[in-house]
Write a protein that holds these residues in place. Structure first.
Motif, mmCIF file in Angstrom:
data_model
loop_
_atom_site.group_PDB
_atom_site.id
_atom_site.type_symbol
_atom_site.label_atom_id
_atom_site.label_comp_id
_atom_site.label_asym_id
_atom_site.label_seq_id
_atom_site.Cartn_x
_atom_site.Cartn_y
_atom_site.Cartn_z
ATOM 1 N N ARG A 1 0.831 -1.207 0.000
ATOM 2 C CA ARG A 1 0.000 0.000 0.000
ATOM 3 C C ARG A 1 0.870 1.262 0.000
ATOM 4 O O ARG A 1 0.695 2.162 -0.817
ATOM 5 C CB ARG A 1 -0.910 0.000 1.231
ATOM 6 C CG ARG A 1 -1.713 1.287 1.396
ATOM 7 C CD ARG A 1 -2.052 1.530 2.875
ATOM 8 N NE ARG A 1 -2.819 0.450 3.462
ATOM 9 C CZ ARG A 1 -4.150 0.427 3.487
ATOM 10 N NH1 ARG A 1 -4.850 1.406 2.946
ATOM 11 N NH2 ARG A 1 -4.765 -0.582 4.069
ATOM 12 N N HIS A 2 1.821 1.323 0.924
ATOM 13 C CA HIS A 2 2.619 2.534 1.074
ATOM 14 C C HIS A 2 3.590 2.731 -0.088
ATOM 15 O O HIS A 2 3.859 3.858 -0.487
ATOM 16 C CB HIS A 2 3.366 2.508 2.408
ATOM 17 C CG HIS A 2 2.470 2.640 3.585
ATOM 18 N ND1 HIS A 2 2.710 2.011 4.793
ATOM 19 C CD2 HIS A 2 1.295 3.303 3.743
ATOM 20 C CE1 HIS A 2 1.739 2.298 5.647
ATOM 21 N NE2 HIS A 2 0.866 3.080 5.029
ATOM 22 N N ASN A 3 4.114 1.635 -0.643
ATOM 23 C CA ASN A 3 5.000 1.765 -1.802
ATOM 24 C C ASN A 3 4.247 2.307 -3.013
ATOM 25 O O ASN A 3 4.805 3.074 -3.793
ATOM 26 C CB ASN A 3 5.642 0.418 -2.142
ATOM 27 C CG ASN A 3 6.958 0.200 -1.435
ATOM 28 O OD1 ASN A 3 8.002 0.694 -1.861
ATOM 29 N ND2 ASN A 3 6.920 -0.515 -0.316
ATOM 30 N N ILE A 4 3.006 1.932 -3.159
ATOM 31 C CA ILE A 4 2.230 2.382 -4.312
ATOM 32 C C ILE A 4 1.768 3.823 -4.153
ATOM 33 O O ILE A 4 1.787 4.602 -5.109
ATOM 34 C CB ILE A 4 1.028 1.445 -4.537
ATOM 35 C CG1 ILE A 4 1.523 0.087 -5.037
ATOM 36 C CG2 ILE A 4 0.030 2.041 -5.533
ATOM 37 C CD1 ILE A 4 0.427 -0.966 -5.157
ATOM 38 N N ARG B 1 -4.995 -4.957 -11.088
ATOM 39 C CA ARG B 1 -4.743 -4.714 -12.506
ATOM 40 C C ARG B 1 -3.396 -5.280 -12.954
ATOM 41 O O ARG B 1 -3.271 -5.812 -14.061
ATOM 42 C CB ARG B 1 -4.792 -3.213 -12.797
ATOM 43 C CG ARG B 1 -6.190 -2.641 -12.874
ATOM 44 C CD ARG B 1 -6.178 -1.136 -12.896
ATOM 45 N NE ARG B 1 -5.427 -0.604 -14.017
ATOM 46 C CZ ARG B 1 -5.041 0.676 -14.116
ATOM 47 N NH1 ARG B 1 -5.316 1.524 -13.151
ATOM 48 N NH2 ARG B 1 -4.376 1.086 -15.172
ATOM 49 N N VAL B 2 -2.387 -5.177 -12.093
ATOM 50 C CA VAL B 2 -1.068 -5.673 -12.487
ATOM 51 C C VAL B 2 -0.809 -7.094 -12.002
ATOM 52 O O VAL B 2 0.206 -7.696 -12.354
ATOM 53 C CB VAL B 2 0.057 -4.737 -11.986
ATOM 54 C CG1 VAL B 2 -0.114 -3.341 -12.529
ATOM 55 C CG2 VAL B 2 0.139 -4.709 -10.463
ATOM 56 N N GLY B 3 -1.714 -7.654 -11.204
ATOM 57 C CA GLY B 3 -1.605 -9.056 -10.815
ATOM 58 C C GLY B 3 -0.610 -9.352 -9.714
ATOM 59 O O GLY B 3 0.017 -10.418 -9.716
ATOM 60 N N VAL B 4 -0.457 -8.434 -8.742
ATOM 61 C CA VAL B 4 0.419 -8.715 -7.603
ATOM 62 C C VAL B 4 -0.193 -9.832 -6.765
ATOM 63 O O VAL B 4 -1.374 -9.785 -6.409
ATOM 64 C CB VAL B 4 0.614 -7.456 -6.726
ATOM 65 C CG1 VAL B 4 1.454 -7.799 -5.494
ATOM 66 C CG2 VAL B 4 1.275 -6.343 -7.519
ATOM 67 N N LYS B 5 0.613 -10.841 -6.453
ATOM 68 C CA LYS B 5 0.150 -11.961 -5.633
ATOM 69 C C LYS B 5 0.661 -11.771 -4.210
ATOM 70 O O LYS B 5 1.848 -11.885 -3.942
ATOM 71 C CB LYS B 5 0.658 -13.283 -6.219
ATOM 72 C CG LYS B 5 0.105 -13.572 -7.615
ATOM 73 C CD LYS B 5 0.731 -14.819 -8.215
ATOM 74 C CE LYS B 5 0.243 -15.057 -9.631
ATOM 75 N NZ LYS B 5 0.928 -16.204 -10.278
ATOM 76 N N ALA B 6 -0.260 -11.446 -3.298
ATOM 77 C CA ALA B 6 0.113 -11.209 -1.905
ATOM 78 C C ALA B 6 -1.136 -11.371 -1.047
ATOM 79 O O ALA B 6 -2.264 -11.216 -1.537
ATOM 80 C CB ALA B 6 0.690 -9.805 -1.737
ATOM 81 N N PRO B 7 -0.966 -11.705 0.245
ATOM 82 C CA PRO B 7 -2.137 -11.865 1.116
ATOM 83 C C PRO B 7 -3.004 -10.612 1.192
ATOM 84 O O PRO B 7 -4.221 -10.702 1.242
ATOM 85 C CB PRO B 7 -1.512 -12.210 2.477
ATOM 86 C CG PRO B 7 -0.177 -12.804 2.140
ATOM 87 C CD PRO B 7 0.283 -12.077 0.920
ATOM 88 N N SER B 8 -2.364 -9.436 1.227
ATOM 89 C CA SER B 8 -3.118 -8.181 1.300
ATOM 90 C C SER B 8 -2.213 -7.041 0.868
ATOM 91 O O SER B 8 -0.995 -7.212 0.712
ATOM 92 C CB SER B 8 -3.621 -7.925 2.721
ATOM 93 O OG SER B 8 -2.562 -7.466 3.554
ATOM 94 N N ILE B 9 -2.791 -5.857 0.702
ATOM 95 C CA ILE B 9 -1.988 -4.687 0.315
ATOM 96 C C ILE B 9 -1.128 -4.194 1.471
ATOM 97 O O ILE B 9 -0.268 -3.328 1.272
ATOM 98 C CB ILE B 9 -2.866 -3.542 -0.229
ATOM 99 C CG1 ILE B 9 -3.852 -3.063 0.845
ATOM 100 C CG2 ILE B 9 -3.582 -3.963 -1.501
ATOM 101 C CD1 ILE B 9 -4.612 -1.805 0.440
ATOM 102 N N ASP B 10 -1.346 -4.739 2.656
ATOM 103 C CA ASP B 10 -0.515 -4.364 3.806
ATOM 104 C C ASP B 10 0.651 -5.320 4.027
ATOM 105 O O ASP B 10 1.378 -5.212 5.017
ATOM 106 C CB ASP B 10 -1.386 -4.280 5.071
ATOM 107 C CG ASP B 10 -2.377 -3.126 4.998
ATOM 108 O OD1 ASP B 10 -1.958 -2.015 4.640
ATOM 109 O OD2 ASP B 10 -3.570 -3.347 5.265
ATOM 110 N N THR B 11 0.842 -6.260 3.099
ATOM 111 C CA THR B 11 1.999 -7.163 3.152
ATOM 112 C C THR B 11 3.273 -6.368 2.888
ATOM 113 O O THR B 11 3.321 -5.519 1.997
ATOM 114 C CB THR B 11 1.854 -8.266 2.086
ATOM 115 O OG1 THR B 11 0.652 -8.995 2.332
ATOM 116 C CG2 THR B 11 3.047 -9.209 2.117
ATOM 117 N N ARG B 12 4.322 -6.648 3.661
ATOM 118 C CA ARG B 12 5.597 -5.951 3.451
ATOM 119 C C ARG B 12 6.228 -6.404 2.146
ATOM 120 O O ARG B 12 6.257 -7.597 1.831
ATOM 121 C CB ARG B 12 6.540 -6.211 4.625
ATOM 122 C CG ARG B 12 6.106 -5.504 5.903
ATOM 123 C CD ARG B 12 6.961 -5.888 7.085
ATOM 124 N NE ARG B 12 8.341 -5.471 6.923
ATOM 125 C CZ ARG B 12 9.278 -5.660 7.851
ATOM 126 N NH1 ARG B 12 8.971 -6.261 8.996
ATOM 127 N NH2 ARG B 12 10.508 -5.262 7.657
#
Length: 509
Positions: A354-357, A387-398
């Motif tokens: 989230r914060h990186n984006i 949209r870009v297909g990031v695979k992660a548990p949530s947007i708060d994943t480090r």
């Protein structure tokens, strides 16, 4: 032949994650054994267990027929295990001799350090490697390849009989990689066992004897190099066969259908006496920058956006003259860059997705005067991640916990969130596995189909040929030619990159 190394039933759990489950590996003396798998398959975790950095929850490590338990890295070193990490572990301000003997300096019986003896020992190691290293200068003044050989020399000075090479060619030129392979073959003749980790499958077939594949933390299988092929290895790694890594190019390239220019570099001269380059990027186009390392590809792209100085810089964006004092000006004009080193230049790895984006665009989420609209930030960040297909548990994943391919997607998501529609991708697939590469390629084609435009800088000829609508070939800071259609051929690209135009009239990109 009896194996020098056996790993049996190695299992490792982290909170909420089964990192490795029942892994087996056998390596013989004098064998170069490839360890393959996608990012996140467990290769690094397994090697950290072998080096004593992690301890397994189950399983055994057997060296020379004797079960071993490594409480720390020093225990592994004492057992003859050495590792050359992908990220160098050298002290930049110390010279090669000081780096090799750091913490275990040679001393006489009075405790006085014997610098001459250490220098002779280091010289003997580099003579064994057949490399010329200045032993008197700080390693920061050495080339990347020379630093790599210092790392190898450091491991050999520990009398390592089992040598782990983690992506050793990632930052080497083809000639430097070829010399490294020569050294590896010589070490094989001397009985040193090597575990070789690489995402370049052509390297595996060039230098390795056998291959072990991991997938999702599990053992898939071991095969002899001569009994397999690239397609089979990819299928073992990703669980499916990838018929082609590259999505099809458009039937009519953007420049051929007269797509409008979005970035026109009318004159770019990095130095007063240097060449003047010109090129144009069209809407929906992938323009490749090809050439040898040091040919000026990255420097040119960085100079365009104001990240590098330029003696002359005349740039137009969407038909309007643009003056970029720094990359922030370029970003305001809709130009984003995915840098060559994503971890040090493209991401804040301690931060969440989230914060990186959102970090470059926090004003977009301002609520009242001093507060951030978290609901709005979550909504738009979640959307661009999908949209870009990031695979992660949530947007708060480090971000540091993500694979290389997903980290690249986070950088891309940041610029899409900032509404950048001109993207510079510098070595976009370096250090990521074949499955993730295919995803990045597909994403690039999807972006251009939606009207985004991409400059792709790459040292990998297959992806230059497979992905680009046109290719600008650099040599010694100059664009020697711009290729399109059937001329985007590996032999033609390399001819211009190594020999120049050789009488062929120069074309502007």
């Amino acid at each position: 032949m009896e194996p020098i190394l056996q790993l049996d039933g190695i299992t490792k759990r982290f909170p909420g994650v089964m990192a490795l489950q029942d892994i087996h590996l056998r390596v013989a003396p004098g064998e170069i054994h490839a360890l393959l798998g996608e990012n996140g398959a467990g290769k690094s975790t397994l090697m950290k267990i072998l080096c004593g950095i992690y301890q397994p929850d189950a399983g055994t490590i057997v060296i020379d027929g004797e079960a071993r338990h490594f409480a720390n890295y020093h225990d592994a070193v004492a057992a003859g295990v050495g590792i050359v990490f992908q990220e160098f572990s050298l002290i930049p301000y110390l010279n090669p001799v000081e780096n090799i003997f750091l913490g275990r300096e040679l001393r006489n019986r009075f405790g006085v350090m014997e610098r001459a003896r250490m220098r002779r020992a280091a010289a003997e190691i580099f003579a064994r490697l057949d490399v010329d290293i200045d032993l008197t200068v700080p390693v920061r003044e050495l080339s990347v390849a020379q630093q790599q050989f210092v790392e190898i020399g450091k491991a050999l000075s520990l009398e390592a009989r089992i040598l782990i090479l983690d992506e050793p060619t990632a930052t080497l030129t083809p000639a430097e990689a070829a010399h490294l392979f020569t050294i590896m073959r010589e070490l094989r003749q001397q009985g040193v066992a090597m575990i070789f980790i690489s995402h370049h499958l052509d390297e595996i077939f060039e230098v390795c004897d056998r291959i072990t594949v991991l997938r999702d933390g599990q053992y898939v299988g071991t095969t002899d190099v001569h009994d397999t092929d690239v397609g089979r290895l990819v299928e073992m790694m990703v669980g499916r066969r990838i018929e082609s890594s590259f999505p099809p190019k458009p039937a009519t390239p953007p420049h051929a259908r007269r797509a409008k220019p979005v970035l026109e570099v009318e004159a770019l001269q990095l130095h007063r006496d240097g060449p003047v380059n010109r090129f144009t990027l069209h809407e929906g186009e992938i323009l490749g920058f090809a050439g040898l390392v040091g040919s000026g590809r990255t420097e040119t792209a960085l100079a365009v956006i104001g990240a590098e100085p330029a003696h002359v810089r005349e740039v137009r964006v969407r038909g309007e003259a643009a003056h970029f004092a720094d990359p922030a000006d370029a970003l305001a004009a809709g130009i984003g860059i995915l840098p060559e080193s994503r971890k040090t230049e493209g991401l804040i790895t301690d931060f969440s997705i989230r914060h990186n984006i959102s970090i470059n665009n926090l004003g977009k989420y301002r609520s009242l005067r001093f507060f951030v609209d978290r609901r709005g930030e979550t909504r738009t960040t979640t959307d661009v991640v999908k949209r870009v297909g990031v695979k992660a548990p949530s947007i708060d994943t480090r971000v540091e916990t993500l694979s290389g391919g997903n980290q690249q997607k986070v950088v891309i998501a940041r610029w899409l969130n900032h509404h950048a529609d001109i993207l510079i991708f510098d070595e976009p697939t370096r250090g990521i596995d074949v499955g993730a590469k295919a995803e990045i390629y597909q994403l690039m084609r999807e972006l251009t189909a939606r009207g985004y435009s991409i400059v792709m800088i790459s040292s990998e000829l297959p992806e230059i040929v497979g992905m680009c609508d046109r290719v600008a070939v650099f040599r010694q800071g100059r664009i020697e030619a711009t290729l399109e259609g059937d001329d985007i051929d590996p032999n033609i690209v390399m001819t211009y990159a190594t020999s120049g135009a050789s009488g062929v009239q120069h074309e502007s990109a």
